[in-house]
Design a protein around this motif. Structure first.
Motif, mmCIF file in Angstrom:
data_model
loop_
_atom_site.group_PDB
_atom_site.id
_atom_site.type_symbol
_atom_site.label_atom_id
_atom_site.label_comp_id
_atom_site.label_asym_id
_atom_site.label_seq_id
_atom_site.Cartn_x
_atom_site.Cartn_y
_atom_site.Cartn_z
ATOM 1 N N ASN A 34 0.815 -1.215 0.000
ATOM 2 C CA ASN A 34 0.000 0.000 0.000
ATOM 3 C C ASN A 34 0.854 1.272 0.000
ATOM 4 O O ASN A 34 1.677 1.478 0.893
ATOM 5 C CB ASN A 34 -0.895 0.025 1.237
ATOM 6 C CG ASN A 34 -1.771 -1.209 1.346
ATOM 7 O OD1 ASN A 34 -2.567 -1.496 0.467
ATOM 8 N ND2 ASN A 34 -1.614 -1.947 2.437
ATOM 9 N N TYR A 35 0.643 2.106 -1.017
ATOM 10 C CA TYR A 35 1.277 3.419 -1.110
ATOM 11 C C TYR A 35 0.212 4.504 -1.000
ATOM 12 O O TYR A 35 -0.995 4.223 -1.068
ATOM 13 C CB TYR A 35 1.991 3.558 -2.448
ATOM 14 C CG TYR A 35 3.273 2.785 -2.566
ATOM 15 C CD1 TYR A 35 4.479 3.319 -2.128
ATOM 16 C CD2 TYR A 35 3.280 1.510 -3.138
ATOM 17 C CE1 TYR A 35 5.667 2.599 -2.251
ATOM 18 C CE2 TYR A 35 4.460 0.786 -3.264
ATOM 19 C CZ TYR A 35 5.650 1.345 -2.821
ATOM 20 O OH TYR A 35 6.817 0.638 -2.924
ATOM 21 N N ALA A 36 0.677 5.732 -0.888
ATOM 22 C CA ALA A 36 -0.254 6.854 -0.835
ATOM 23 C C ALA A 36 -1.077 6.959 -2.113
ATOM 24 O O ALA A 36 -2.228 7.414 -2.091
ATOM 25 C CB ALA A 36 0.514 8.157 -0.590
ATOM 26 N N ASP A 37 -0.489 6.511 -3.234
ATOM 27 C CA ASP A 37 -1.193 6.633 -4.517
ATOM 28 C C ASP A 37 -2.010 5.401 -4.883
ATOM 29 O O ASP A 37 -2.602 5.339 -5.956
ATOM 30 C CB ASP A 37 -0.209 6.953 -5.633
ATOM 31 C CG ASP A 37 0.775 5.810 -5.909
ATOM 32 O OD1 ASP A 37 0.723 4.790 -5.202
ATOM 33 O OD2 ASP A 37 1.588 5.942 -6.842
ATOM 34 N N GLY A 38 -2.034 4.400 -4.014
ATOM 35 C CA GLY A 38 -2.844 3.228 -4.315
ATOM 36 C C GLY A 38 -2.243 1.948 -3.782
ATOM 37 O O GLY A 38 -1.156 1.947 -3.181
ATOM 38 N N SER A 39 -2.933 0.842 -3.990
ATOM 39 C CA SER A 39 -2.518 -0.468 -3.491
ATOM 40 C C SER A 39 -2.184 -1.382 -4.656
ATOM 41 O O SER A 39 -2.814 -1.313 -5.723
ATOM 42 C CB SER A 39 -3.636 -1.088 -2.646
ATOM 43 O OG SER A 39 -3.891 -0.295 -1.494
#
Length: 286
Positions: A34-39
């Motif tokens: 999981n990143y800030a811009d999506g999974s």
């Protein structure tokens, strides 16, 4: 498909070698990065090298597969002609994947599923996956697989170390005191999975090479307890010691019958950083 029509599934945290999975139709259920811009599904939507490249800007988190993802994988196995399944997971002490798999397994009507908690992680858990395949192909009855694999898991050991401790701290795997002391004094803890399947420190070495030597020593000592063993080595491209450590294992452990070599999945590298080197040892099950 094996003669018993028993599917073998696992999660990406076991790091079962890809060529073995392909050859024996072992089905990976991806954990999630999981990143800030999506999974991203581990090993599907994102690679280990891509996670490493993004460390400079963000250390992501991970999450387990959803119940729907696990159920879909089991249903796909049934559709493909399997009649039962063994699902081998990373340690319940480190992830809720096992508990979720058990919940889904109980809801599968007409499709018996045995869930195996390896109480380990990475390539050591992968050795349990490989043993499950071998047992099934050797004709071990479905009803015996769970107990036999649980027993084998208790005797399978993993040892690993990392150059940088900040990733283990970031993921809550070590405390602040361990991080600060290790970083200040160049102490490299050697970790293993304890009886509950949680990370514990088995030794604190001063320096990287001494930590790797300690890992090997623990594998050697563990191997002496059994007549024959399988060993494993895992690392990333950033710390490629596969050839060196494979040779040392073969040279110093006379009862080793095979050395399994593996990379490290994106979901695991999140918690360790790019410098992880791990080794594992397992008694031969037959």
């Amino acid at each position: 498909m094996n003669d018993q029509r028993i599917a073998v599934l696992t999660d990406t945290g076991t790091n079962t070698p890809a060529d073995f999975c392909e050859a024996h139709d072992v089905r990976d259920i991806p954990l999630v990065v999981n990143y800030a811009d999506g999974s991203y599904r581990s090993g599907v939507d994102i690679t280990t090298d891509e996670v490493i490249d993004r460390f400079a800007t963000e250390i992501p988190t991970t999450s387990l597969p959803s119940p729907a993802d696990i159920q879909a994988a089991l249903e796909a196995a049934r559709t493909d002609g399997y009649e039962r399944a063994v699902l081998v997971t990373i340690s319940s002490g480190l992830s809720a994947t096992c508990q979720t798999a058990e919940l889904v397994a109980r809801q599968m009507e007409g499709f018996p599923v045995t869930v195996v908690d390896t109480k380990s992680i990475g390539v050591a858990a992968g050795l349990v996956v490989m043993a499950a395949v071998e047992m099934i192909e050797a004709g071990v009855p479905f009803e015996e697989l769970g107990p036999r694999l649980a027993d084998l898991s208790e005797h399978t050991r993993v040892y690993f170390t990392v150059r940088e401790l900040k990733y283990l701290r970031h993921g809550g795997r070590i405390n602040e005191a361990t991080y600060r002391l290790g970083s200040a004094l160049n102490i490299k803890p050697v970790f293993y999975c304890d009886a509950e399947g949680k990370y514990a420190t088995v030794k604190k070495a001063r320096g990287w090479e001494k930590a790797l030597a300690a890992e090997l020593a623990f594998v050697q000592e563990q191997a002496k307890r059994y007549e024959r063993v399988v060993c494993a080595v895992c690392c990333t491209k950033a710390e490629d010691r596969l050839d060196e450590l494979t040779a040392k294992i073969r040279e110093t452990i006379p009862n080793v019958v095979d050395v399994v070599r593996s990379g490290i999945s994106p979901d695991l590298i999140v918690h360790t950083g790019a410098s992880l080197v791990g080794m594992a040892v397992q008694p031969c099950w037959r």
